[in-house]
Design an enzyme around this catalytic site. Structure first.
Site, PDB file in Angstrom:
ATOM      1  N   GLY A   6      -0.049  -3.460  -2.794  1.00 38.18           N
ATOM      2  CA  GLY A   6       0.368  -2.992  -4.115  1.00 38.18           C
ATOM      3  C   GLY A   6       1.561  -2.052  -3.990  1.00 38.18           C
ATOM      4  O   GLY A   6       1.648  -1.283  -3.044  1.00 38.18           O
TER       5      GLY A   6
ATOM      6  N   ILE B  92      -0.993   4.782  -3.433  1.00 42.01           N
ATOM      7  CA  ILE B  92      -1.297   5.831  -4.408  1.00 42.01           C
ATOM      8  C   ILE B  92      -2.705   6.376  -4.163  1.00 42.01           C
ATOM      9  O   ILE B  92      -3.010   7.481  -4.539  1.00 42.01           O
ATOM     10  CB  ILE B  92      -1.167   5.346  -5.870  1.00 42.01           C
ATOM     11  CG1 ILE B  92      -2.139   4.200  -6.185  1.00 42.01           C
ATOM     12  CG2 ILE B  92       0.252   4.947  -6.189  1.00 42.01           C
ATOM     13  CD1 ILE B  92      -2.280   3.910  -7.678  1.00 42.01           C
ATOM     14  N   ASP B  93      -3.559   5.566  -3.494  1.00 39.02           N
ATOM     15  CA  ASP B  93      -4.971   5.955  -3.329  1.00 39.02           C
ATOM     16  C   ASP B  93      -5.165   7.113  -2.339  1.00 39.02           C
ATOM     17  O   ASP B  93      -6.201   7.783  -2.376  1.00 39.02           O
ATOM     18  CB  ASP B  93      -5.800   4.760  -2.837  1.00 39.02           C
ATOM     19  CG  ASP B  93      -5.712   3.559  -3.761  1.00 39.02           C
ATOM     20  OD1 ASP B  93      -5.269   3.731  -4.913  1.00 39.02           O
ATOM     21  OD2 ASP B  93      -6.076   2.453  -3.334  1.00 39.02           O
TER      22      ASP B  93
ATOM     23  N   GLY C 177      -0.396   0.035   2.916  1.00 40.43           N
ATOM     24  CA  GLY C 177      -1.653   0.785   2.992  1.00 40.43           C
ATOM     25  C   GLY C 177      -2.567   0.227   4.078  1.00 40.43           C
ATOM     26  O   GLY C 177      -2.089  -0.417   5.030  1.00 40.43           O
ATOM     27  N   ASP C 178      -3.877   0.425   3.912  1.00 41.88           N
ATOM     28  CA  ASP C 178      -4.811   0.028   4.968  1.00 41.88           C
ATOM     29  C   ASP C 178      -4.770  -1.480   5.244  1.00 41.88           C
ATOM     30  O   ASP C 178      -4.818  -1.900   6.402  1.00 41.88           O
ATOM     31  CB  ASP C 178      -6.234   0.508   4.663  1.00 41.88           C
ATOM     32  CG  ASP C 178      -6.709   0.077   3.289  1.00 41.88           C
ATOM     33  OD1 ASP C 178      -5.888  -0.424   2.499  1.00 41.88           O
ATOM     34  OD2 ASP C 178      -7.911   0.243   2.999  1.00 41.88           O
ATOM     35  N   GLY C 179      -4.639  -2.302   4.184  1.00 39.13           N
ATOM     36  CA  GLY C 179      -4.587  -3.757   4.369  1.00 39.13           C
ATOM     37  C   GLY C 179      -3.376  -4.146   5.197  1.00 39.13           C
ATOM     38  O   GLY C 179      -3.476  -4.907   6.173  1.00 39.13           O
TER      39      GLY C 179
ATOM     40  N   GLU D  58     -11.706   4.599 -11.061  1.00 40.17           N
ATOM     41  CA  GLU D  58     -12.168   3.231 -11.358  1.00 40.17           C
ATOM     42  C   GLU D  58     -13.399   2.853 -10.541  1.00 40.17           C
ATOM     43  O   GLU D  58     -14.194   2.004 -10.949  1.00 40.17           O
ATOM     44  CB  GLU D  58     -11.038   2.225 -11.120  1.00 40.17           C
ATOM     45  CG  GLU D  58     -10.531   2.207  -9.686  1.00 40.17           C
ATOM     46  CD  GLU D  58      -9.372   1.257  -9.446  1.00 40.17           C
ATOM     47  OE1 GLU D  58      -9.012   0.502 -10.357  1.00 40.17           O
ATOM     48  OE2 GLU D  58      -8.819   1.284  -8.325  1.00 40.17           O
TER      49      GLU D  58
ATOM     50  N   GLY E  49      -7.629   4.083  -7.688  1.00 36.22           N
ATOM     51  CA  GLY E  49      -8.053   4.721  -6.437  1.00 36.22           C
ATOM     52  C   GLY E  49      -9.009   3.902  -5.609  1.00 36.22           C
ATOM     53  O   GLY E  49      -9.378   4.296  -4.510  1.00 36.22           O
TER      54      GLY E  49
END
Ligand code: F6P
Length: 369
Positions: A18, A144-145, A120-122, A240, A188
């Site tokens: 994302g 953003i998380d 990010g982590d992915g 969320e 998040g």
């Protein structure tokens, strides 16, 4: 010449997963010094999708001028392009296949010495597997998380928190005029950092996060107590992924083509409707959604992204491959990518931010804190 043994001359850069504010600032932070070092830079389009399908564009100095403050990514991004989990259309529907060899082939065909993977982590998990196949990788932590353990902060988080905080400021005035309970839903995924930090910054009265499952009665009592004290409005900031004790997160959609197939959403609507039914107070809900991912990065994120990008190119030149840049205190360091993906960074109930919020009267929807 084997790309592993020669000095670094050509780098690839991609943005995976994302998007978030600050991606362009990182690309600029990578490319500008790279050009000064005499390196050529290939921008790979749409994350790992471009690596598998061989889509890229040369990035010249002019391409990375004027992009510091712009949101999104000039390279495009995707969370469906995992080379190890590639959705392929067939007559019978979609099957998942391994396209990692195509990714490696393109890396070699492009004559890359190193690939800078921003994500990010992915993205870092994919990067780690590609690195085990022989690619030279340097990672830059984005999301953003803010849920990557190895860095004190990811870029993009501060900008998302700013959006939540500003939204809460706006909701305060209308909540106050109409004596309503306003429930906001922040992103998040499995981590509550955006709701927690945004909620504190925006003066939320109740913050609900996945790491601290809530009790319905505690929420109802908190808004009723505020009402009885003459405070005619309440603001709830729900992540969320927030869930009641003994309950589950609300899954809105499952899409097996994505690196993480789950889409969350719906908690704000549920909380607003239950508060109304059980307290009689008028409620409204707002889902912030992708507003948190769009727009210009905050000054903090512009600075962090510039530091991350320029540190990543330093690592690349020094051939410190398989590492990810990371913020540790006020300094940019680096960690092994495999270390970065080992554990997710979740909010601990004894986190200083949780304590500070509780001290100023914020309820986390539980009596357990
Ligand atoms: O990981 C970033 C994030 O924005 C999460 O907070 C959210 O759950 C998810 O991405 C949304 O993904 P998409 O843009 O695919 O709907």
């Amino acid at each position: 010449m084997n790309a592993r043994n020669r000095s670094v001359k050509r780098i690839g850069v991609l943005t995976g997963g994302g998007d978030c504010p600050g991606l362009n600032a990182v690309i600029r932070g990578v490319a500008k010094p790279a050009h000064d070092y005499g390196l050529s830079v290939l921008g790979i389009l749409d994350g790992f999708e471009g690596l598998v399908t061989g889509r890229g564009m040369e990035l010249y100095n002019r391409d990375v001028s004027g992009i510091l403050a712009s949101g999104g990514t000039i390279l495009g991004s995707s969370n469906k392009g995992d080379p190890f989990h590639w959705p392929e259309g067939t007559n019978g529907g979609t099957i998942i296949v391994d396209k990692s060899k195509d990714a490696l082939r393109n890396y070699e065909a492009w004559d890359l010495d190193v690939l800078i993977a921003i994500g990010g982590d992915g993205t870092m998990s994919i990067a780690n597997r590609l690195s085990q196949m022989g690619m030279n990788i340097v990672g830059v932590p984005k999301t953003i998380d803010n849920d990557l353990q190895a860095t004190d902060q990811t870029f993009g988080h501060d900008s998302a928190v700013f959006v939540v905080s500003e939204a809460l400021d706006r909701l305060h005035t209308t909540a106050s005029s109409h004596h309503r309970v306003m429930v906001i839903e922040a992103m998040g995924r499995y981590a509550g950092w955006i709701a927690l930090n945004g909620g504190i910054a925006g003066g939320a009265d109740i913050i609900l996060i996945p790491e601290i499952p809530f009790e319905w009665e505690v929420i109802y009592n908190h808004v009723l107590k505020r009402n009885m004290m003459g405070k005619k409005f309440s603001i709830v900031c729900a992540a969320e992924g927030a869930k009641p004790k003994g309950g589950e997160m609300i899954v809105k959609k499952i899409d097996e083509k994505r690196t993480d197939p789950i889409t969350l959403g719906g908690i704000a609507e549920l909380v607003a409707s239950n508060i109304h039914e059980n307290t009689g107070l008028e409620t409204r809900y707002t889902v912030l959604g992708h507003l948190q991912r769009g727009g210009s990065p905050t000054p903090f994120d512009r600075i962090l992204s510039t530091k991350f990008g320029t540190s990543a190119i330093e690592l690349a030149i020094k051939k410190k491959f398989g590492r990810m840049v990371a913020l540790k205190g006020t300094e940019i360091k680096s960690v092994k990518i495999e270390e970065a993906i080992a554990r997710q960074k979740l909010v601990q109930p004894n986190d200083q931010a949780v304590k500070a919020a509780s001290a100023v009267g914020v309820s986390f929807g539980t009596k357990d804190l």
